[in-house]
Design a protein around this motif. Structure first.
Motif, PDB file in Angstrom:
ATOM      1  N   ALA A   1       6.196   5.909  -0.720  1.00  0.00           N
ATOM      2  CA  ALA A   1       6.795   4.574  -0.737  1.00  0.00           C
ATOM      3  C   ALA A   1       5.709   3.524  -0.551  1.00  0.00           C
ATOM      4  CB  ALA A   1       7.837   4.447   0.378  1.00  0.00           C
ATOM      5  N   TRP A   2       5.998   2.337  -1.081  1.00  0.00           N
ATOM      6  CA  TRP A   2       5.108   1.185  -0.942  1.00  0.00           C
ATOM      7  C   TRP A   2       5.486   0.421   0.322  1.00  0.00           C
ATOM      8  CZ3 TRP A   2       1.086   1.091  -4.117  1.00  0.00           C
ATOM      9  CH2 TRP A   2       1.169   1.806  -5.311  1.00  0.00           C
ATOM     10  N   TYR A   3       4.493   0.118   1.144  1.00  0.00           N
ATOM     11  CA  TYR A   3       4.708  -0.559   2.418  1.00  0.00           C
ATOM     12  C   TYR A   3       3.945  -1.880   2.439  1.00  0.00           C
ATOM     13  CZ  TYR A   3       6.468   3.792   4.500  1.00  0.00           C
ATOM     14  OH  TYR A   3       7.191   4.907   4.795  1.00  0.00           O
ATOM     15  N   PRO A   4       4.505  -2.907   3.096  1.00  0.00           N
ATOM     16  CA  PRO A   4       3.709  -4.114   3.345  1.00  0.00           C
ATOM     17  C   PRO A   4       2.509  -3.722   4.218  1.00  0.00           C
ATOM     18  CG  PRO A   4       6.037  -4.494   3.851  1.00  0.00           C
ATOM     19  CD  PRO A   4       5.874  -3.024   3.599  1.00  0.00           C
TER      20      PRO A   4
ATOM     21  N   ALA B   1       2.982  18.542   6.517  1.00  0.00           N
ATOM     22  CA  ALA B   1       2.418  19.319   7.621  1.00  0.00           C
ATOM     23  C   ALA B   1       2.420  18.549   8.942  1.00  0.00           C
ATOM     24  CB  ALA B   1       0.999  19.768   7.283  1.00  0.00           C
ATOM     25  N   TYR B   2       2.192  17.231   8.886  1.00  0.00           N
ATOM     26  CA  TYR B   2       2.109  16.443  10.117  1.00  0.00           C
ATOM     27  C   TYR B   2       3.398  15.700  10.453  1.00  0.00           C
ATOM     28  CZ  TYR B   2      -2.899  17.367   9.826  1.00  0.00           C
ATOM     29  OH  TYR B   2      -4.127  17.973   9.753  1.00  0.00           O
ATOM     30  N   GLY B   3       4.276  15.562   9.470  1.00  0.00           N
ATOM     31  CA  GLY B   3       5.553  14.903   9.714  1.00  0.00           C
ATOM     32  C   GLY B   3       5.458  13.405   9.950  1.00  0.00           C
ATOM     33  N   ILE B   4       4.413  12.769   9.433  1.00  0.00           N
ATOM     34  CA  ILE B   4       4.226  11.331   9.606  1.00  0.00           C
ATOM     35  C   ILE B   4       3.784  10.709   8.285  1.00  0.00           C
ATOM     36  CG2 ILE B   4       3.680  11.463  12.075  1.00  0.00           C
ATOM     37  CD1 ILE B   4       0.695  11.289  11.296  1.00  0.00           C
ATOM     38  N   PRO B   5       3.945   9.383   8.151  1.00  0.00           N
ATOM     39  CA  PRO B   5       3.409   8.725   6.956  1.00  0.00           C
ATOM     40  C   PRO B   5       1.890   8.601   7.045  1.00  0.00           C
ATOM     41  CG  PRO B   5       4.594   7.138   8.331  1.00  0.00           C
ATOM     42  CD  PRO B   5       4.711   8.465   8.992  1.00  0.00           C
ATOM     43  N   LEU B   6       1.240   8.890   5.926  1.00  0.00           N
ATOM     44  CA  LEU B   6      -0.217   8.785   5.817  1.00  0.00           C
ATOM     45  C   LEU B   6      -0.582   8.352   4.411  1.00  0.00           C
ATOM     46  CD1 LEU B   6      -1.387  12.140   7.492  1.00  0.00           C
ATOM     47  CD2 LEU B   6      -1.694   9.838   8.401  1.00  0.00           C
ATOM     48  N   GLN B   7      -1.840   7.991   4.219  1.00  0.00           N
ATOM     49  CA  GLN B   7      -2.345   7.756   2.876  1.00  0.00           C
ATOM     50  C   GLN B   7      -2.424   9.111   2.169  1.00  0.00           C
ATOM     51  OE1 GLN B   7      -4.120   7.357   5.673  1.00  0.00           O
ATOM     52  NE2 GLN B   7      -5.877   8.712   5.464  1.00  0.00           N
TER      53      GLN B   7
ATOM     54  N   ILE C   1       0.855  -1.185   0.000  1.00  0.00           N
ATOM     55  CA  ILE C   1       0.000   0.000   0.000  1.00  0.00           C
ATOM     56  C   ILE C   1       0.896   1.240   0.000  1.00  0.00           C
ATOM     57  CG2 ILE C   1      -0.234   0.067   2.514  1.00  0.00           C
ATOM     58  CD1 ILE C   1      -3.259   0.842   1.890  1.00  0.00           C
ATOM     59  N   LEU C   2       0.448   2.263  -0.694  1.00  0.00           N
ATOM     60  CA  LEU C   2       1.233   3.486  -0.846  1.00  0.00           C
ATOM     61  C   LEU C   2       0.963   4.449   0.304  1.00  0.00           C
ATOM     62  CD1 LEU C   2       3.157   5.066  -2.742  1.00  0.00           C
ATOM     63  CD2 LEU C   2       1.095   6.099  -3.740  1.00  0.00           C
ATOM     64  N   LEU C   3       2.042   4.908   0.934  1.00  0.00           N
ATOM     65  CA  LEU C   3       1.961   5.960   1.948  1.00  0.00           C
ATOM     66  C   LEU C   3       2.876   7.099   1.542  1.00  0.00           C
ATOM     67  CD1 LEU C   3       2.111   3.938   5.305  1.00  0.00           C
ATOM     68  CD2 LEU C   3       0.077   4.728   4.064  1.00  0.00           C
ATOM     69  N   VAL C   4       2.498   8.308   1.925  1.00  0.00           N
ATOM     70  CA  VAL C   4       3.331   9.473   1.663  1.00  0.00           C
ATOM     71  C   VAL C   4       3.812  10.048   2.988  1.00  0.00           C
ATOM     72  CG1 VAL C   4       2.203  10.024  -0.526  1.00  0.00           C
ATOM     73  CG2 VAL C   4       1.341  11.052   1.590  1.00  0.00           C
ATOM     74  N   GLY C   5       4.969  10.692   2.953  1.00  0.00           N
ATOM     75  CA  GLY C   5       5.447  11.447   4.103  1.00  0.00           C
ATOM     76  C   GLY C   5       4.714  12.781   4.095  1.00  0.00           C
TER      77      GLY C   5
ATOM     78  N   VAL D   1       4.885   5.450  -8.563  1.00  0.00           N
ATOM     79  CA  VAL D   1       4.972   6.855  -8.206  1.00  0.00           C
ATOM     80  C   VAL D   1       5.737   7.620  -9.278  1.00  0.00           C
ATOM     81  CG1 VAL D   1       5.950   8.411  -6.471  1.00  0.00           C
ATOM     82  CG2 VAL D   1       4.834   6.281  -5.765  1.00  0.00           C
ATOM     83  N   GLY D   2       5.319   8.859  -9.495  1.00  0.00           N
ATOM     84  CA  GLY D   2       6.018   9.762 -10.410  1.00  0.00           C
ATOM     85  C   GLY D   2       6.606  10.917  -9.623  1.00  0.00           C
ATOM     86  N   SER D   3       6.439  12.134 -10.117  1.00  0.00           N
ATOM     87  CA  SER D   3       6.955  13.332  -9.444  1.00  0.00           C
ATOM     88  C   SER D   3       6.072  13.691  -8.261  1.00  0.00           C
ATOM     89  CB  SER D   3       6.986  14.515 -10.412  1.00  0.00           C
ATOM     90  OG  SER D   3       7.866  14.248 -11.474  1.00  0.00           O
TER      91      SER D   3
END
Length: 184
Positions: free
Chosen positions: A158-161, A68-74, A61-65, A146-148
């Motif tokens: 990034a893709w995460y298990p 604003a919150y400084g954490i990984p989220l969808q 599953i894709l998560l982004v950094g 992912v692109g730009s």
């Protein structure tokens, strides 16, 4: 034309029909929506709607950094005046933040697979007092990558298990893999 409160209410009703055990948790946004006050507008500080995209690729599953919150989220974010549907707004946010090809994204369900209601801290730089978000999340799948990145919003993608993503973000992640199920 912005998304009407009635569409937001319909999405929330469909979600609660699938997950009736969450009716108490979501009673306040249901009550606010009954009053109808342009909840698609980011300037509504009683509550406004955001959308999220749970994007899977195989067993990942894709998560982004989130900057604003400084954490990984969808991926996800605020509705825009040009958005015409909630699910299309989720795709727009996904594509903006991750650069993924929208033609490589397939909706798994037309209804939200998670809904969260929560307090957001004040953001003086954006002239926003403390307020509430009603976040409606949709599930998608892809074979793309992912692109730009939208560096003004995200620091990474990034893709995460699934298990690791669930540990980082919470149980809503599991619903990306089984949106028609009753997982929680």
């Amino acid at each position: 034309m912005s998304i009407a409160d009635s569409e937001i209410a319909q999405a929330l009703t469909a979600y609660l029909d699938r997950y009736p055990e969450e009716k108490t948790l979501l009673a306040e946004p249901v009550e606010l929506l009954a009053r109808g006050k342009n909840f698609a507008s980011r300037r509504n500080f009683d509550m406004h709607v955001t959308v999220g995209a749970l994007l899977t690729r195989g067993e990942e599953i894709l998560l982004v950094g989130h900057l604003a919150y400084g954490i990984p989220l969808q991926p996800g974010g605020h509705l825009e005046p040009a958005d015409t549907t909630l699910i299309d707004a989720a795709v727009r946010e996904l594509v903006e933040e991750t650069g993924i090809d929208p033609d490589a994204v397939v909706a798994v369900s037309q209804e939200p697979v998670y809904v969260e209601f929560g307090r957001v801290p004040a953001r003086p730089k954006k002239d926003e007092p403390e307020h509430f978000h009603l976040d409606l999340g949709y599930a998608f799948t892809t074979t793309g990558d992912v692109g730009s990145l939208q560096e003004s919003e995200v620091t990474s993608a990034a893709w995460y298990p699934l298990d690791e993503a669930e540990r980082l973000v919470g149980p809503r992640i599991r619903r990306a893999c089984a949106p028609s199920g009753r997982m929680g």
